[in-house]
Structures are given as structure tokens and as C-alpha cells.
Design a protein around this motif. Structure first.
Motif, PDB file in Angstrom:
ATOM      1  N   THR A  94       0.858  -1.178   0.000  1.00 29.57           N
ATOM      2  CA  THR A  94       0.000   0.000   0.000  1.00 29.57           C
ATOM      3  C   THR A  94       0.898   1.232   0.000  1.00 29.57           C
ATOM      4  O   THR A  94       2.119   1.109   0.159  1.00 29.57           O
ATOM      5  N   SER A  95       0.306   2.405  -0.196  1.00 31.32           N
ATOM      6  CA  SER A  95       1.144   3.591  -0.322  1.00 31.32           C
ATOM      7  C   SER A  95       0.336   4.852  -0.030  1.00 31.32           C
ATOM      8  O   SER A  95      -0.893   4.809   0.103  1.00 31.32           O
ATOM      9  N   VAL A  96       1.065   5.968   0.066  1.00 29.63           N
ATOM     10  CA  VAL A  96       0.469   7.292   0.186  1.00 29.63           C
ATOM     11  C   VAL A  96       1.208   8.218  -0.778  1.00 29.63           C
ATOM     12  O   VAL A  96       2.439   8.294  -0.738  1.00 29.63           O
ATOM     13  N   PHE A  97       0.465   8.885  -1.634  1.00 27.68           N
ATOM     14  CA  PHE A  97       1.054   9.881  -2.531  1.00 27.68           C
ATOM     15  C   PHE A  97       0.911  11.252  -1.877  1.00 27.68           C
ATOM     16  O   PHE A  97      -0.202  11.797  -1.791  1.00 27.68           O
ATOM     17  N   ALA A  98       2.017  11.800  -1.428  1.00 26.96           N
ATOM     18  CA  ALA A  98       1.998  13.112  -0.782  1.00 26.96           C
ATOM     19  C   ALA A  98       3.431  13.519  -0.470  1.00 26.96           C
ATOM     20  O   ALA A  98       4.312  12.661  -0.335  1.00 26.96           O
ATOM     21  N   PRO A  99       3.706  14.812  -0.325  1.00 26.34           N
ATOM     22  CA  PRO A  99       5.007  15.222   0.211  1.00 26.34           C
ATOM     23  C   PRO A  99       5.196  14.620   1.599  1.00 26.34           C
ATOM     24  O   PRO A  99       4.222  14.414   2.346  1.00 26.34           O
ATOM     25  N   PHE A 100       6.432  14.362   1.972  1.00 29.26           N
ATOM     26  CA  PHE A 100       6.716  13.699   3.242  1.00 29.26           C
ATOM     27  C   PHE A 100       6.075  14.399   4.432  1.00 29.26           C
ATOM     28  O   PHE A 100       5.503  13.754   5.315  1.00 29.26           O
ATOM     29  N   ASP A 101       6.149  15.729   4.455  1.00 32.65           N
ATOM     30  CA  ASP A 101       5.643  16.443   5.628  1.00 32.65           C
ATOM     31  C   ASP A 101       4.120  16.503   5.694  1.00 32.65           C
ATOM     32  O   ASP A 101       3.556  17.045   6.646  1.00 32.65           O
ATOM     33  N   GLU A 102       3.442  15.925   4.708  1.00 33.65           N
ATOM     34  CA  GLU A 102       1.986  15.826   4.740  1.00 33.65           C
ATOM     35  C   GLU A 102       1.503  14.402   5.045  1.00 33.65           C
ATOM     36  O   GLU A 102       0.298  14.138   5.008  1.00 33.65           O
ATOM     37  N   GLU A 122       0.090   6.913   9.052  1.00 29.82           N
ATOM     38  CA  GLU A 122       0.096   6.520   7.641  1.00 29.82           C
ATOM     39  C   GLU A 122       1.450   5.941   7.248  1.00 29.82           C
ATOM     40  O   GLU A 122       1.532   4.923   6.546  1.00 29.82           O
ATOM     41  N   TYR A 123       2.512   6.601   7.713  1.00 32.16           N
ATOM     42  CA  TYR A 123       3.848   6.120   7.380  1.00 32.16           C
ATOM     43  C   TYR A 123       4.081   4.722   7.956  1.00 32.16           C
ATOM     44  O   TYR A 123       4.638   3.833   7.305  1.00 32.16           O
ATOM     45  N   GLN A 124       3.631   4.547   9.190  1.00 28.12           N
ATOM     46  CA  GLN A 124       3.785   3.239   9.830  1.00 28.12           C
ATOM     47  C   GLN A 124       3.021   2.164   9.067  1.00 28.12           C
ATOM     48  O   GLN A 124       3.525   1.055   8.860  1.00 28.12           O
ATOM     49  N   ARG A 125       1.812   2.497   8.631  1.00 27.13           N
ATOM     50  CA  ARG A 125       0.998   1.512   7.924  1.00 27.13           C
ATOM     51  C   ARG A 125       1.638   1.096   6.604  1.00 27.13           C
ATOM     52  O   ARG A 125       1.694  -0.098   6.272  1.00 27.13           O
ATOM     53  N   VAL A 126       2.126   2.052   5.826  1.00 27.90           N
ATOM     54  CA  VAL A 126       2.793   1.717   4.567  1.00 27.90           C
ATOM     55  C   VAL A 126       3.998   0.814   4.825  1.00 27.90           C
ATOM     56  O   VAL A 126       4.211  -0.184   4.129  1.00 27.90           O
ATOM     57  N   THR A 127       4.768   1.143   5.842  1.00 27.05           N
ATOM     58  CA  THR A 127       5.955   0.351   6.164  1.00 27.05           C
ATOM     59  C   THR A 127       5.578  -1.053   6.619  1.00 27.05           C
ATOM     60  O   THR A 127       6.213  -2.043   6.231  1.00 27.05           O
ATOM     61  N   GLU A 128       4.524  -1.158   7.419  1.00 29.09           N
ATOM     62  CA  GLU A 128       4.105  -2.465   7.914  1.00 29.09           C
ATOM     63  C   GLU A 128       3.657  -3.394   6.783  1.00 29.09           C
ATOM     64  O   GLU A 128       3.941  -4.592   6.804  1.00 29.09           O
ATOM     65  N   VAL A 129       2.963  -2.845   5.806  1.00 33.47           N
ATOM     66  CA  VAL A 129       2.474  -3.691   4.704  1.00 33.47           C
ATOM     67  C   VAL A 129       3.553  -3.902   3.649  1.00 33.47           C
ATOM     68  O   VAL A 129       3.864  -5.038   3.272  1.00 33.47           O
ATOM     69  N   THR A 130       4.144  -2.811   3.171  1.00 31.02           N
ATOM     70  CA  THR A 130       4.994  -2.857   1.990  1.00 31.02           C
ATOM     71  C   THR A 130       6.395  -3.387   2.293  1.00 31.02           C
ATOM     72  O   THR A 130       7.058  -3.940   1.412  1.00 31.02           O
ATOM     73  N   TYR A 131       6.843  -3.228   3.527  1.00 33.94           N
ATOM     74  CA  TYR A 131       8.127  -3.819   3.937  1.00 33.94           C
ATOM     75  C   TYR A 131       7.929  -5.018   4.869  1.00 33.94           C
ATOM     76  O   TYR A 131       8.271  -6.147   4.522  1.00 33.94           O
ATOM     77  N   LEU A 132       7.325  -4.785   6.032  1.00 36.96           N
ATOM     78  CA  LEU A 132       7.213  -5.879   6.996  1.00 36.96           C
ATOM     79  C   LEU A 132       6.307  -6.995   6.496  1.00 36.96           C
ATOM     80  O   LEU A 132       6.469  -8.159   6.896  1.00 36.96           O
ATOM     81  N   GLY A 133       5.368  -6.698   5.614  1.00 35.27           N
ATOM     82  CA  GLY A 133       4.581  -7.763   4.997  1.00 35.27           C
ATOM     83  C   GLY A 133       5.457  -8.732   4.230  1.00 35.27           C
ATOM     84  O   GLY A 133       5.236  -9.956   4.249  1.00 35.27           O
TER      85      GLY A 133
END
Length: 339
Positions: A89-97, A102-113
Motif C-alpha cells: 500500500t502507499s500514500v502519494f503526498a510530500p513527506f511532511d503531509e 500513515e507512514y507506519q501503515r505503509v511500512t508495515e504492509v509494503t516492507y514488513l509484509g
């Protein structure tokens, strides 16, 4: 005996297209995703094409759910031959937005998955000294782009993690293999259901490939897993080699082009995103393998086709490097295409 294969992210995109190809081989396929509509549709396709499906609703970010998937697979079909990690999964946005959650969720699925899937597969494959793990990677795992920092960070992590595990397996002289298929821009539904804070609809940067091109690369990697990684699409080669040869020039180029190139002229998607809940959960619809860019997507890749034939592998490498250099020069002047 038919192969037994687990495919995560099987309800849509590359995972869905990969399941279809496996079904044509008559494989036993465990289809893993969170969205029921896509899973049920994928299971019908697998059965119609000659495979045996097993549907497993699971979130790959949860290691216990991944373990349950493996247990159900082996209870139904027997030992797992191939495990394909594709869910993300992912989020399209500048980092500070992007919020911490959200960052944790992307990391949990896309890496830790991917970590969870790899661990679960190895626990079953190593005692038997047989099996293959394929990570569905991305050129963005080596060359990051703006507006996708969470996804790029996770894909970089997958590359590093997989390289480490691969060397450990080599030292053990294990007959269990792990490899990565690195992808270009692919026409998947992610651009319609990704969480986005961009002012316009997100898009893969052309040239765009259809999911079937990616799926053929995944199956080739599964059939020939001794190589560290496989590149799918000439633009993947171009991106990686441009980054290795002229990273500072590529940075400046991305400053000029990457923000508008990742958006269409259309308004942003209005439907639900799939970050915390599946977009195809009831009463959601089946999104299928393809995204909304069929009219702009290529159904073949000459580079990927050459790479699948050992007799011309030397020619493929040479041609790929020439194409990469040419593409890099072209992209520096006018476009960079990755997923």
C-alpha cells in the motif's frame, strides 16, 4: 505434481495477473489479500483457467495472519513450493503531509509484509531444503522519487533485507532460493485506490506496462531463482543505471519533472482508499488486474522477453545496457518511467 504457490496481493494488479498465469499451469494457488470482492473474482478466474484456488483473507502486516495462511495452504494442498510477496500500500503526498500513522501503515504492509511472508515461507521450506521466494520489487527500491517517500523507503528496505537473507542461504548452501523481480511503471488499480493528497489523479509515469508483462517477469524469477534479481522493462534498467552513473543529474531532473509527471489532468479519485481498509471490501467492487490506463499501456517488453531466454542472455544484457544508456539520456531530457 502441480506446484503449490502462495500469492499475496492477489486480488488486483500484478498479484492478480500472476495468479492467472499460474492457473494456466494448473497450479494450486493460495490467493491472499484483504478485499473479499477481488479475492472471490480471482478465485473464479483461477478455477476457470485450470488452477485450484484457496482464498485467504489476511493482512500481511500481521505475522500471525500470515502464519495462518501458510497453515491453511499446507493443510489443503501440501508443501508450499513458491511464495510470492506482492501485497503493498502507499500514500502519494510530500513527506511532511504524511502522518506518522500513515507512514507506519505503509511500512508495515509494503516492507514488513514481505518480511513476514519470507519468514513464514522459510520456516517451512528450510527443513525440506526446497522452495522459492519471489519478492515483487520496483525500480523505486533503488532510485527514489518525490511524493512517494513511504513506498520508496519500504522498497529500499525490501532490497536490503532480501540481499541479506540471500547471502545467508548461500552460506548454508541451501536449496531454498530468494530473488527479486524489479518492476517498471505498471497499469494497476493502485492509482485509483491509493491514499493521495495530490491535487490531481496520480498516475504511473510513462512508459507504462500492463500487469501481464510484470506477471511474466515474476514467473520467470520463480522458475529461475538463482539470480539475485531480475529487471522487468527497459525503463527499469534505465532508471537503475542512470541512478548509478549520474545520481546528482537525476536528482536535478526529478526536481524539474517528477511532480507533474506523477499526476494526470483529472481530479483526484473520489472513492475509498485502501490504506487501512480494503477498497474492494463489500459492498466494494472487484478492481481486476488492470488500472485505468489501458489505452496508454504496453502489453509487451522486448527487454523482459529477451531476459527470459537463456540462449540469448548475453545479448539481452548487452542490449539492456545499451538501451539503459540510451533511455537514461532520453529520460534526462524528457521523462522517467517507474512504478
Amino acid at each position: 505434481m502441480p506446484q503449490t504457490v502462495v500469492v499475496t496481493g492477489a486480488s488486483a494488479g500484478i498479484g492478480r495477473a500472476t495468479a492467472r498465469l499460474l492457473a494456466r499451469r494448473g497450479a494450486n494457488i493460495t490467493l491472499v489479500a484483504r478485499g473479499r470482492a477481488g479475492l472471490d473474482a480471482a478465485a473464479r478466474e483461477v478455477a476457470e483457467l485450470g488452477g485450484r484456488p484457496l482464498v485467504q483473507e489476511a493482512d500481511t502486516a500481521d505475522p500471525q495472519q500470515v502464519e495462518s495462511v501458510a497453515d491453511a495452504t499446507e493443510e489443503t494442498f501440501g508443501p508450499i513450493d513458491v511464495w510470492i510477496n506482492c501485497a503493498f500500500t502507499s500514500v502519494f503526498a510530500p513527506f511532511d503531509e504524511i502522518t506518522p500513522e500513515e507512514y507506519q501503515r505503509v511500512t508495515e504492509v509494503t516492507y514488513l509484509g514481505f518480511v513476514n511472508g519470507t519468514r513464514t515461507a522459510l520456516q517451512r521450506m528450510l527443513p525440506r531444503e526446497q522452495g522459492t521466494i519471489v519478492q515483487v520489487g520496483s525500480a523505486l527500491g533503488e532510485r527514489a522519487v518525490p511524493l512517494q517517500s513511504a513506498y520508496c523507503g519500504a522498497k529500499h528496505a525490501v532490497d536490503g533485507f532480501t540481499s541479506s537473507v540471500r547471502v545467508e542461504l548461500l552460506r548454508r548452501r541451501s536449496n531454498v532460493h530468494i530473488t527479486i523481480a524489479q518492476m517498471p511503471a505498471v497499469n494497476t488499480p493502485q492509482f485509483s485506490w491509493v491514499r493521495s493528497r495530490l491535487p490531481r489523479h496520480p498516475q504511473p509515469v510513462p512508459p507504462i506496462y500492463q500487469p501481464e508483462v510484470a506477471a511474466r517477469g515474476v514467473l520467470h524469477a520463480a522458475d529461475h531463482p538463482r539470480r539475485k534479481q531480475y529487471y522487468v522493462g527497459a525503463t527499469t534498467l534505465a532508471t537503475i543505471w542512470a541512478n548509478r552513473l549520474a545520481p546528482a543529474v537525476l536528482d536535478r531532473y526529478l526536481v524539474r519533472t517528477a511532480f507533474h509527471a506523477q499526476q494526470t489532468d483529472s481530479p483526484p479519485p473520489q472513492g475509498p482508499d485502501n490504506l487501512f481498509s480494503p477498497a474492494d471490501a463489500p459492498p466494494g467492487d472487484d478492481y481486476g488486474a488492470h488500472g485505468v490506463f489501458d489505452d496508454r499501456s504496453h502489453s509487451h517488453s522486448w527487454q523482459a522477453a529477451l531476459a527470459r531466454h537463456p540462449a540469448v542472455s548475453t545479448a539481452a544484457v548487452g542490449a539492456g545496457l545499451v538501451a539503459a544508456a540510451a533511455c537514461a539520456r532520453h529520460r534526462i531530457r524528457g521523462g522517467l518511467g517507474v512504478s
